[in-house]
Design an enzyme around this catalytic site. Structure first.
Site, PDB file in Angstrom:
ATOM      1  N   PHE A  29       6.506   9.173  14.939  1.00 22.00           N
ATOM      2  CA  PHE A  29       5.344   8.331  15.241  1.00 22.00           C
ATOM      3  C   PHE A  29       5.740   6.855  15.336  1.00 22.00           C
ATOM      4  O   PHE A  29       6.339   6.322  14.411  1.00 22.00           O
ATOM      5  CB  PHE A  29       4.354   8.547  14.090  1.00 22.00           C
ATOM      6  CG  PHE A  29       3.037   7.844  14.209  1.00 22.00           C
ATOM      7  CD1 PHE A  29       2.080   8.270  15.114  1.00 22.00           C
ATOM      8  CD2 PHE A  29       2.721   6.786  13.369  1.00 22.00           C
ATOM      9  CE1 PHE A  29       0.833   7.647  15.193  1.00 22.00           C
ATOM     10  CE2 PHE A  29       1.480   6.151  13.433  1.00 22.00           C
ATOM     11  CZ  PHE A  29       0.541   6.588  14.352  1.00 22.00           C
ATOM     12  N   SER A  97       9.989  13.005  10.706  1.00 19.66           N
ATOM     13  CA  SER A  97       8.666  12.443  10.466  1.00 19.66           C
ATOM     14  C   SER A  97       7.594  13.187  11.267  1.00 19.66           C
ATOM     15  O   SER A  97       7.425  14.389  11.112  1.00 19.66           O
ATOM     16  CB  SER A  97       8.711  10.942  10.776  1.00 19.66           C
ATOM     17  OG  SER A  97       7.550  10.294  10.300  1.00 19.66           O
ATOM     18  N   MET A  98       6.872  12.512  12.176  1.00 21.01           N
ATOM     19  CA  MET A  98       5.919  13.236  13.007  1.00 21.01           C
ATOM     20  C   MET A  98       6.646  14.229  13.921  1.00 21.01           C
ATOM     21  O   MET A  98       6.058  15.222  14.361  1.00 21.01           O
ATOM     22  CB  MET A  98       5.053  12.291  13.846  1.00 21.01           C
ATOM     23  CG  MET A  98       3.990  13.041  14.664  1.00 21.01           C
ATOM     24  SD  MET A  98       2.881  11.979  15.611  1.00 21.01           S
ATOM     25  CE  MET A  98       3.912  11.567  17.033  1.00 21.01           C
ATOM     26  N   ASP A 194      11.240   7.303   0.008  1.00 23.42           N
ATOM     27  CA  ASP A 194      10.710   7.203   1.361  1.00 23.42           C
ATOM     28  C   ASP A 194       9.440   6.369   1.286  1.00 23.42           C
ATOM     29  O   ASP A 194       8.510   6.720   0.569  1.00 23.42           O
ATOM     30  CB  ASP A 194      10.414   8.625   1.876  1.00 23.42           C
ATOM     31  CG  ASP A 194       9.966   8.664   3.336  1.00 23.42           C
ATOM     32  OD1 ASP A 194       9.308   7.705   3.791  1.00 23.42           O
ATOM     33  OD2 ASP A 194      10.250   9.671   4.008  1.00 23.42           O
ATOM     34  N   HIS A 224      13.207   6.470   4.875  1.00 22.29           N
ATOM     35  CA  HIS A 224      12.501   7.379   5.778  1.00 22.29           C
ATOM     36  C   HIS A 224      13.294   7.763   7.034  1.00 22.29           C
ATOM     37  O   HIS A 224      13.397   8.933   7.379  1.00 22.29           O
ATOM     38  CB  HIS A 224      11.148   6.761   6.189  1.00 22.29           C
ATOM     39  CG  HIS A 224      10.335   7.677   7.060  1.00 22.29           C
ATOM     40  ND1 HIS A 224       9.920   8.921   6.627  1.00 22.29           N
ATOM     41  CD2 HIS A 224       9.893   7.557   8.339  1.00 22.29           C
ATOM     42  CE1 HIS A 224       9.246   9.516   7.602  1.00 22.29           C
ATOM     43  NE2 HIS A 224       9.217   8.711   8.645  1.00 22.29           N
TER      44      HIS A 224
END
Length: 247
Positions: A29, A97-98, A194, A224
Site C-alpha cells: 500500500f 504488507s498489503m 514494525d 516494516h
C-alpha cells in the site's frame, strides 16, 4: 482508469520468463515494485518465471492512488496471475504488507496456488480505523519507508489518501473473513519491530488459515519494509527454500 502521472523511475513492473514454475510477487500500500525488486530478481535468477506487477494507482502520484479502489489493486494481481498462467504449470505467490493481503486474497480464490510467502502481511490495522472522513481530511502523512537500515529509502508516496485507507480496510476485512479457505503451505516472515503493521497480524493469519504447513520466520533486524532492510537476504533464502520444498 487512465493514470494522470508518469510511472516513477524504479516503480516499473518486472517480468522475467524462466522455467515452468511461476511466482507472482506483490508490493504494498502506497509503495512500489522497488520494494520487492530484490526478491523478484532472486526468484528469476533461481529459474522461476516471475511477475511483479505495479498495482494500479501506485508508483506514480498519490492523486492517482486516490482514484483507484481495492478492485483495481486486485485486478493488477489478477492480470499478473493470468500472465503467469500462460507460461507456468505451477504458481506461487509472495507479498509484502498489503501485497501479503493480496496474496491471501488470491490464495482464497485460486486454490491452485501451490504455496505462499507473506512478509509483514496486513490483516488488522487498528490505527487506520481511527482515520476520519475523506470529506474532512483528504491526505494523511506518509506511512512508507519504515526501514531500520540507514541510507535505504523505499520508493513510496509522501502522502496517503484517506479514500485509499478506507479501501485497504475493506480489503482486509474481506480477506480476513475467508482465511479458512486457504489450505496451501504458508511461510510467514515477521519483523519483531514494525511501525506500520502490528506484528500480531501474523498470529491472526496463522490461526485463521486451514493450512497444515505453516512456518514462521522472525526478522529480528528489520522494520516494516523488511525486503529492503537488514533481513533482505534472510527473506530471499527462506522464500527460495520454502517454494522449493513444495515444488
Amino acid at each position: 482508469m487512465e493514470e494522470k502521472y508518469p510511472v516513477l523511475k524504479g516503480a516499473e513492473p518486472y517480468y522475467a520468463e524462466g522455467g515452468k514454475e511461476g511466482v507472482l510477487v506483490s508490493h504494498g500500500f502506497t509503495g512500489s515494485t522497488q520494494s520487492m525488486r530484490p526478491l523478484a530478481e532472486a526468484l528469476a535468477e533461481a529459474g522461476y518465471t516471475v511477475c511483479l506487477p505495479r498495482l494500479k494507482g501506485h508508483g506514480t502520484h498519490y492523486e492517482d492512488m486516490e482514484r483507484t479502489s481495492r478492485h483495481d489493486w486486485i485486478e493488477s494481481v489478477e492480470e499478473g496471475y493470468r500472465w503467469l498462467k500462460e507460461r507456468s504449470g505451477t504458481i506461487y505467490m509472495a507479498g509484502l504488507s498489503m501485497g501479503g493481503t493480496l496474496t491471501l486474497y488470491m490464495a482464497e480464490r485460486h486454490p491452485d496456488i501451490r504455496a505462499i510467502a507473506l512478509i509483514n502481511a496486513a490483516i488488522d490495522m487498528p490505527a487506520l480505523k481511527e482515520v476520519g472522513d475523506p470529506e474532512e481530511i483528504r491526505f494523511l502523512e506518509a506511512i512508507g519507508s519504515d526501514i531500520k537500515k540507514p541510507d535505504v529509502t523505499e520508493l513510496a508516496y509522501e502522502k496517503t489518501p484517506v479514500k485509499s485507507v478506507k479501501e485497504i480496510l475493506a480489503l482486509m476485512e474481506e480477506v480476513r473473513a475467508d482465511l479458512g479457505k486457504i489450505s496451501c503451505p504458508a511461510l510467514l516472515l515477521v519483523s519483531d519491530e514494525d511501525h506500520v503493521v502490528p506484528p500480531g497480524n501474523s498470529d491472526i493469519i496463522g490461526e485463521g488459515l486451514s493450512s497444515e504447513a505453516i512456518e514462521k520466520v522472525q526478522l529480528k533486524n528489520s522494520y516494516h519494509v523488511a525486503t529492503l532492510d537488514n533481513d533482505k537476504d534472510k527473506i530471499i533464502e527462506n522464500v527460495l527454500r520454502f517454494f522449493k520444498e513444495y515444488s
